[in-house]
Write an enzyme that holds these catalytic residues in place. Structure first.
Site, short mmCIF file in Angstrom:
data_model
loop_
_atom_site.label_atom_id
_atom_site.label_comp_id
_atom_site.label_asym_id
_atom_site.label_seq_id
_atom_site.Cartn_x
_atom_site.Cartn_y
_atom_site.Cartn_z
CE LYS A 35 -3.56 2.83 0.51
NZ LYS A 35 -4.04 3.32 -0.81
CB VAL A 52 -7.96 5.11 -1.27
CG1 VAL A 52 -7.41 4.61 -0.04
CG2 VAL A 52 -8.95 3.88 -1.79
CG ASN A 107 3.47 2.98 -4.43
OD1 ASN A 107 2.87 4.29 -3.81
ND2 ASN A 107 3.43 2.77 -5.66
CB CYS A 114 -1.26 9.50 -6.19
SG CYS A 114 -2.82 9.15 -5.58
N GLY A 170 -3.88 -6.43 -10.17
CA GLY A 170 -4.62 -5.52 -9.21
C GLY A 170 -6.04 -5.77 -9.30
#
Lengths: 251, 304
Positions: free
Chosen positions: B45, B71, B100, B130, B265
């Protein structure tokens, strides 16, 4: 290792328009199931994500769940016929935490009545079920067989108690003592029950619902807001719930 | 027996299958369905310098052949990971962990790389793409000169292989990939999610609480394949390919396009044991085409 099961649909009933009651052969799931846990179902068709659906009942070799046709997933699931196989993960999540001998109040609203059927079977329990109108009343017989103190309520007064289940529960609580309240229903009902429980200082557990991804705690999409801070401000409904202590969640 | 082992930036992977960050938690959840040792490795995560609560729910919506997620990098922070989670993973599992990281500033990225360099992570994946946080990586990931500078700075503080995760939300992904390579990146991973939106026509509101989110799943796969192919031809550093993998055939397709490792994923949400099918399919493909070493297919698409 946990598994994904292919379960045969052995009974299909349309409870009211667009609401289906399924019983599947699922010995491995029924052996582990607890009241309030859920199944993560691959509805098939063009759906990509599984759909979380609460367990309604379980017994020797079978699991029962009911759902309302709302979107693409449930539309697809409703097409299954007796004899078809359904791809199911479960039982998942944490169910209701009960204590022996407690005097309980159980309140469910709409399709939120299904997960609380098992709680209605316990001794010293008063059950309040709310529906929009007479046509949408479901599982009345199941609940009346489970418990001799069931109040069916309709918002429009077309059947049973005239008004919200919360009002009926409130009246009951003015006259009767309760050690705990268990609730599953639409958000306004959860909110109101939480408020009443806190006001009357009665412990309360709520079963929550949220759009879900993996169902096993990894993707962090199905969170609810809690009283915690930092990372703990959001908790996964799939693994920390779906049943939460009402004091822990912010609705 | 077909050879599935891959050497990626000097790290040995027992097979080319890894997982995409954000879909796999810290590995424990999926380990209940399939032992983590079945994968070549997994990307944990996404981490930030300090813990983050993430965005409000709903954070996920299904779209045709895909999902949108927002998220917002909910995570315990890099130090908790380095101090508690990584040692536990190292003790419990024999697999490569890819950490990550996402930062708001170059300094944050550098600090995180430094902290993780003293752990047992195999690779550090730098998320500069992101789409779900306000000051998040996306701003870094869309500007080639910023990517080169950032990669160069982080590389100075990084004792592990550094992989830069690229955004598809750019005009020319090869420019960004080349910039990462020029900055000293050891590899690139792509694609991150495509920025998308879904509106409930009854309420006239977006489904996601954050309004927009990242699209993943089979819907994005052709875009991902195209970008992996383009990047493969533009740089000399190895690629981790991802985007909508649902089968062994998809993994082969990514490898033919140029990926050395391929991440699962969204597909695992429907099938937590997807890895088992994928591996079986790859082995069947290899025996059908008499491929002895999976490395032999990387980048081997024959253009028309």
């Amino acid at each position: 290792m946990k598994k994904i099961y292919s379960c045969e649909l052995i009974m299909k009933t349309e409870l009211c328009r667009g609401v289906y009651d399924y019983v599947v052969k699922a010995p491995e799931i029924s052996e582990l199931a607890e009241i309030g846990q859920f199944l993560h179902i691959n509805c098939g068709g063009k759906t990509l994500l599984r759909r979380p659906i609460s367990i309604c009942d379980f017994g020797e070799g079978f699991v029962r769940f009911a759902f309302q046709v709302k979107g693409e997933g449930t539309t697809e699931l409703a097409k299954r016929e007796v004899g078809d196989m359904i791809d199911i993960m479960g039982p998942l999540g944490h169910g209701f935490k009960t204590t022996e001998g407690e005097k309980a109040v159980v309140i469910g609203g709409g399709i939120g009545v299904f997960p609380v059927l098992g709680l209605a079977r316990r001794k010293n329990t008063a059950v309040f079920l709310g529906f929009r109108n007479k046509d949408m009343v479901v599982m009345e017989d199941d609940f009346k067989e489970a418990c001799d103190n069931v109040t069916i309520c309709t918002d429009d007064g077309s059947y049973g108690y005239d008004g919200f289940a919360i009002a009926a529960m409130g009246e009951y609580l003015l006259e009767n003592k309760a050690d705990i309240i268990y609730c599953c229903g639409p958000k306004p009902m959860l909110k109101a029950v939480k408020q009443i429980a806190e006001h009357m200082n009665i412990p309360c557990q709520l079963s929550l619902e949220e759009r879900m991804g993996c169902g096993i705690g990894a993707c962090l999409t199905c969170v609810c807001k809690t009283t915690g801070t930092g990372m703990a401000e959001h908790k996964q409904v799939c693994t920390c719930g779906p049943v939460f202590d009402a004091k822990e969640v912010v609705l | 027996m077909a050879k599935l082992e891959i050497d990626y930036c000097g790290v040995k992977f027992r097979n080319p299958i890894v997982t995409a960050s954000g879909t796999f938690g810290f590995g424990y959840e999926y380990n209940e369905y399939v032992p983590l040792e079945e994968y070549g490795g997994f990307s944990a995560k996404g981490l930030t310098r300090t813990e983050r609560a993430g965005n409000p729910a709903p954070r996920i919506a299904e779209t045709p052949s895909g999902i949108l997620n927002s998220v917002g990098l909910q995570n315990p922070g890099v130090e908790v990971f380095a101090k508690y989670i990584m040692p536990e993973l190292k003790n419990s599992f024999d697999t490569n962990v890819i950490a990550n990281i996402s930062g708001n500033t170059i300094e944050e990225y550098a600090e995180m790389a430094e902290i993780l360099s003293d752990t047992d992570v195999a690779i550090i994946e730098m998320n500069i793409s992101c789409p779900n946080v306000k000051h998040g990586g996306l701003a870094f990931g869309t500007n080639a000169s910023v990517v080169e500078e950032l990669t160069g700075e982080v590389k100075k503080h990084c004792k592990k292989p550094l992989v830069v995760k690229l955004s598809p939300n750019v005009t020319d992904i090869t420019e960004i990939a080349k910039a990462a390579e020029a900055g000293g990146a050891d590899g690139v991973s792509l694609i991150n999610t495509l920025l998308g939106m879904k509106i409930d026509i009854n309420t006239r509101r977006p489904i996601l609480a954050n309004n927009m989110g990242g699209l993943s799943g089979p819907a994005v796969k052709p875009v991902a394949i195209r970008m992996v192919h383009q990047v493969y031809n533009a740089v000399n550093i190895p690629i981790i390919g991802m985007g909508g993998v649902m089968s062994g055939a998809d993994v082969i397709e990514f490898m033919l396009a140029g990926a050395k490792l391929v991440a699962l994923g969204t597909g695992m949400f429907r099938k937590p044991d997807l890895i088992l099918d994928v591996k079986r399919d790859i082995e069947a493909y290899m025996s059908r085409f008499k491929i002895e070493d999976i490395n032999d297919i990387i980048g081997q698409v024959q253009l028309n």
